[in-house]
Scaffold this motif. Sequence first.
Motif, PDB file in Angstrom:
ATOM      1  N   VAL A 217       0.849  -1.192   0.000  1.00 46.87           N
ATOM      2  CA  VAL A 217       0.000   0.000   0.000  1.00 46.87           C
ATOM      3  C   VAL A 217       0.885   1.243   0.000  1.00 46.87           C
ATOM      4  O   VAL A 217       1.763   1.393   0.848  1.00 46.87           O
ATOM      5  CB  VAL A 217      -0.943   0.016   1.221  1.00 46.87           C
ATOM      6  N   VAL A 218       0.667   2.125  -0.967  1.00 54.95           N
ATOM      7  CA  VAL A 218       1.449   3.360  -1.078  1.00 54.95           C
ATOM      8  C   VAL A 218       0.757   4.451  -0.265  1.00 54.95           C
ATOM      9  O   VAL A 218      -0.444   4.686  -0.416  1.00 54.95           O
ATOM     10  CB  VAL A 218       1.596   3.787  -2.545  1.00 54.95           C
ATOM     11  N   LEU A 219       1.519   5.117   0.583  1.00 54.01           N
ATOM     12  CA  LEU A 219       0.987   6.152   1.463  1.00 54.01           C
ATOM     13  C   LEU A 219       1.583   7.507   1.093  1.00 54.01           C
ATOM     14  O   LEU A 219       2.779   7.611   0.817  1.00 54.01           O
ATOM     15  CB  LEU A 219       1.313   5.840   2.924  1.00 54.01           C
ATOM     16  N   ASP A 220       0.734   8.526   1.074  1.00 53.23           N
ATOM     17  CA  ASP A 220       1.193   9.900   0.917  1.00 53.23           C
ATOM     18  C   ASP A 220       1.316  10.513   2.311  1.00 53.23           C
ATOM     19  O   ASP A 220       0.327  10.594   3.047  1.00 53.23           O
ATOM     20  CB  ASP A 220       0.209  10.703   0.066  1.00 53.23           C
ATOM     21  N   LEU A 221       2.518  10.931   2.651  1.00 54.88           N
ATOM     22  CA  LEU A 221       2.797  11.424   3.998  1.00 54.88           C
ATOM     23  C   LEU A 221       3.198  12.892   3.952  1.00 54.88           C
ATOM     24  O   LEU A 221       3.727  13.376   2.946  1.00 54.88           O
ATOM     25  CB  LEU A 221       3.916  10.595   4.649  1.00 54.88           C
ATOM     26  N   GLU A 222       2.953  13.567   5.052  1.00 56.67           N
ATOM     27  CA  GLU A 222       3.294  14.974   5.172  1.00 56.67           C
ATOM     28  C   GLU A 222       4.003  15.205   6.502  1.00 56.67           C
ATOM     29  O   GLU A 222       3.543  14.730   7.541  1.00 56.67           O
ATOM     30  CB  GLU A 222       2.019  15.817   5.087  1.00 56.67           C
ATOM     31  N   LEU A 223       5.112  15.913   6.452  1.00 59.48           N
ATOM     32  CA  LEU A 223       5.895  16.163   7.663  1.00 59.48           C
ATOM     33  C   LEU A 223       5.054  16.911   8.694  1.00 59.48           C
ATOM     34  O   LEU A 223       4.463  17.945   8.400  1.00 59.48           O
ATOM     35  CB  LEU A 223       7.138  16.979   7.311  1.00 59.48           C
ATOM     36  N   ARG A 224       4.999  16.360   9.926  1.00 57.32           N
ATOM     37  CA  ARG A 224       4.266  17.020  11.004  1.00 57.32           C
ATOM     38  C   ARG A 224       5.210  17.621  12.044  1.00 57.32           C
ATOM     39  O   ARG A 224       5.036  18.763  12.455  1.00 57.32           O
ATOM     40  CB  ARG A 224       3.313  16.026  11.689  1.00 57.32           C
ATOM     41  N   ALA A 225       6.188  16.844  12.466  1.00 62.37           N
ATOM     42  CA  ALA A 225       7.068  17.358  13.516  1.00 62.37           C
ATOM     43  C   ALA A 225       8.396  16.611  13.503  1.00 62.37           C
ATOM     44  O   ALA A 225       8.449  15.407  13.229  1.00 62.37           O
ATOM     45  CB  ALA A 225       6.413  17.218  14.893  1.00 62.37           C
ATOM     46  N   ILE A 226       9.456  17.345  13.778  1.00 60.90           N
ATOM     47  CA  ILE A 226      10.786  16.765  14.003  1.00 60.90           C
ATOM     48  C   ILE A 226      11.084  16.938  15.485  1.00 60.90           C
ATOM     49  O   ILE A 226      11.245  18.063  15.963  1.00 60.90           O
ATOM     50  CB  ILE A 226      11.855  17.468  13.145  1.00 60.90           C
ATOM     51  N   LEU A 227      11.129  15.841  16.206  1.00 58.88           N
ATOM     52  CA  LEU A 227      11.319  15.923  17.646  1.00 58.88           C
ATOM     53  C   LEU A 227      12.759  16.335  17.963  1.00 58.88           C
ATOM     54  O   LEU A 227      13.708  15.848  17.336  1.00 58.88           O
ATOM     55  CB  LEU A 227      10.984  14.585  18.299  1.00 58.88           C
ATOM     56  N   PRO A 228      12.935  17.221  18.940  1.00 54.41           N
ATOM     57  CA  PRO A 228      14.272  17.749  19.249  1.00 54.41           C
ATOM     58  C   PRO A 228      15.102  16.802  20.108  1.00 54.41           C
ATOM     59  O   PRO A 228      15.650  17.196  21.142  1.00 54.41           O
ATOM     60  CB  PRO A 228      13.956  19.058  19.982  1.00 54.41           C
TER      61      PRO A 228
END
Length: 428
Positions: free
Chosen positions: A245-256
């Motif tokens: 299954v191909v998923l389209d993802l979007e960056l939400r957060a980069i944890l520090p």
Amino acid sequence: MRFGVSAAAIIAAIVFTVMGPNATYAQGRPASVQTEIVSVARMSETSRVFGQVVAERESEVAARVPGIAAEIPVRVGSRVEGGDILARLDTELLQIEVARAETELMIAEAGVLVAEARLDRALKAFGRAENLRASANISDATLEERTSSLAEARGLRQEAQARIASARNAMDRAQYNLRNATVRAPFAGVVLEVSTEIGQYVTAGSRVVTLLDLGQLEVQANIPAALIEALRPDEPVKGTTGTGVVLDLELRAILPTEFSATHTRPVLFDLIDSDANVAVGQSVTLDVPASAPRDVLVVPKDALVQSRDGWSVFVNDDGIAAPRTVEIGDAVGGSFEVLSGLQPGDEVVVRGNERLRPGQPIAPNNGAGAGTSDGGERPPASAGAAASQSAPSPSGDDEEGSLQPAAATVPSGVDGTETARTGELGRG
């Protein structure tokens, strides 16, 4: 006569065998080919990392009041909406407490009426005493007694009003306990675990069910720190599950935070398609950008022909097959980056180039069903070649033929990630 006919047939067969598909060329007829235009595409190098689907919200729904579990209408796997009943506690004692609180409130309200009546009498008695004192018809002791009685009546009224407030608090508490004897879902989701059985005593704060919010799924991956700068919120990332299954993802957060052992940082991606068929804990392979996108000149893979001198293509030069030696770079979808040898707008042969010769006349036939110059179908690219690990380099021992390109994959050896030199084709 028969001998003459047989001899002529044999000679014709020998000529056809020797000349083969080039007979038309020998006769000056142009070869039928298919062509495509060399264009500019946007290439984005990506690195392959591994992540998993996680739930942004998973709650252990607890009981707010103690009691005996009387009903549990859900089971593992049940889908519920926000406000649906998860469990009911026995409410017999709670209803008695509500009735008792109602009675106490009524008593307190009656006490206020009595206190106000006493205060009214005390006020009147004190008023008469004040009038009699002016005419010296009342002793000081009697006046002090009336004053004390007035103060006591006022205190009794305040006490009665405080009892009403206390009774109302007890009423609110009893109603709270009765209302919360029914445990409801705080949000829509799926029941993962039922921790209470009918007849079991439930304490306040103990877990009743575990609820998973399927509307808040996301993908978490540990990204190498060197790739963090290339991540952009406005650039979607592709992910693929183990089931394809191909998923389209979007960056939400980069944890520090960073893991010192692997030099990776946890990154969260939102699922653009909230209805995607995924499960919590499912593995996902992500192709994250390794560098900023760049525009490159690309040539279709089927145009490339390998010879002893390297890679070459046939360019349509006013109906003549003109060979061009090219230098190729990375794979970009079904094409290859051109480092030298071609210009944007060049028309290259992609079908029928197997048996072309320099200077041979050609007739582009780009309609559906067009075959090769020898009248046969061009064999499709093999799956194995398309999955090769790097763009092949020409060798003096290789036979002539067309190139089957692939995305070059170089394992990085860091936290199970691997770098994929692939590009996404987007016309510039």
